[in-house]
Design a protein around this motif. Structure first.
Motif, PDB file in Angstrom:
ATOM      1  N   ILE A  72       0.932  -0.741   0.078  1.00 49.25           N
ATOM      2  CA  ILE A  72       0.111   0.262   0.145  1.00 49.25           C
ATOM      3  C   ILE A  72       1.171   0.874   0.422  1.00 49.25           C
ATOM      4  N   VAL A  73       1.080   1.548  -1.050  1.00 51.46           N
ATOM      5  CA  VAL A  73       2.083   2.811  -1.452  1.00 51.46           C
ATOM      6  C   VAL A  73       3.277   2.320  -1.495  1.00 51.46           C
ATOM      7  N   ASN A  75      -4.937   2.179  -1.811  1.00 51.80           N
ATOM      8  CA  ASN A  75      -3.454   2.824  -2.284  1.00 51.80           C
ATOM      9  C   ASN A  75      -3.486   4.111  -2.271  1.00 51.80           C
TER      10      ASN A  75
END
Ligand code: G1P
Length: 291
Positions: free
Chosen positions: A33-34, A267
């Motif tokens: 996530i990122v 995200n």
């Protein structure tokens, strides 16, 4: 006083078929996530809540996570030679101190209850937390910290809950609610993935639990439930009457990162919140939606 919760079990044996081909050679819990893998969010949330010892219940192809929480000697050496102190710090943040992370192998995919049962030697009679890394909760304080505060009040078994549309009850463990003050719901029954027509409520369990060790008395029996799997929900239901059971409506936003759309949404939400890239991402999205 309620016995303190210092251990956490994280089941990570699932195949991640919904994310093929990305998960063909990589554990789904390592999807970022990122820039941070899902599993690290779960570990950080647990640490913030006071958890000191972790057990990952793994399966074939999951050793990448052992490496993730260990030293990366070559990488650290190169970063330090190049004076990249910020990056070194990021690498070190991902580490769990020696002796505080155990791995248990779930040899057959027999269900969530079975995965937790595989960590019984680690739990060794203490209360413990369970975090399902697919469920990512954006919250301050973290979801498990909020549950720890509730645990100090009521003890027993506590799960994080949220209301879902009735047509989705067949995706979750659902509470049969006895008393509800809007924050804590006391349960008198639990059903795993009921049909919407049969669901006793729409209050669904998300992947955060604080459990008393009595749950193993029932997991030990290996009884199959919904979908022919050994269900954690069924074992928890059997402790009702002996152990208080509450659902906590946590403050925050939960993302189902086991689904593609939930993963993408997480995200975007986490990226928009970042001081380094948030503005850039916001502008890019605005541009994208311009008619
Ligand atoms: C599991 C549990 C279910 C719970 C859900 C939360 O289901 O069995 O009770 O509501 O996690 O994400 P799964 O998503 O593994 O099918």
């Amino acid at each position: 006083m309620n016995a303190p919760v210092k251990k956490a079990v994280l089941p990570v044996a699932g195949l991640g078929t919904r994310f093929l081909p990305a998960t063909k050679a990589m554990a789904k819990e390592m999807l970022p996530i990122v820039d941070k893998p899902l599993i690290q969010y779960a570990i950080e949330e647990a640490r913030e809540a006071g958890i000191e010892d972790f057990a990952l219940v793994t399966g074939r192809g999951k050793t990448i996570m052992e490496d993730h929480f260990d030293h990366a000697v070559e990488l650290e050496q190169v970063l330090s030679e190049r004076g990249k102190t910020a990056e070194l710090e990021i690498v070190h943040e991902a580490m769990v101190p020696p002796g505080h992370m155990a791995y248990a192998r779930q040899q057959k995919p027999l269900g969530l209850g079975h995965a937790i049962w595989c960590a019984r030697q680690f739990v060794a009679g203490a209360p413990f937390a369970v975090l399902l890394p697919d469920d990512l909760v954006k919250a301050e304080p973290g979801c498990l910290s909020q549950m720890m505060a509730a645990y100090d009040e009521v003890g027993g078994n506590i799960v994080a809950v949220e209301d879902v549309p009735r047509e989705q009850t067949n995706k979750y463990g659902i509470l049969d609610v006895e008393m509800d003050d809007g924050r804590l719901a006391k349960a008198r029954g639990l059903v795993e993935k009921p049909d919407p027509a049969d669901a006793p409520s729409t209050l669904s369990i998300i992947g955060r639990y604080i459990l008393q060790p009595q749950v193993f008395e029932h997991l030990d029996r290996h009884e199959k439930g919904a979908g022919g799997e050994i269900q954690l929900t069924d074992a928890m239901a059997k402790t009702l009457g002996d152990v208080p059971f509450h659902g906590l409506r946590f403050q925050g936003k939960r993302f189902d990162c086991g689904s593609k759309s939930g993963f993408i949404e997480a995200n975007v939400a986490f990226a928009l919140d970042r001081h380094d890239i948030g503005a850039e991402v916001r502008a890019a999205l605005a541009d994208y939606f311009k008619t």
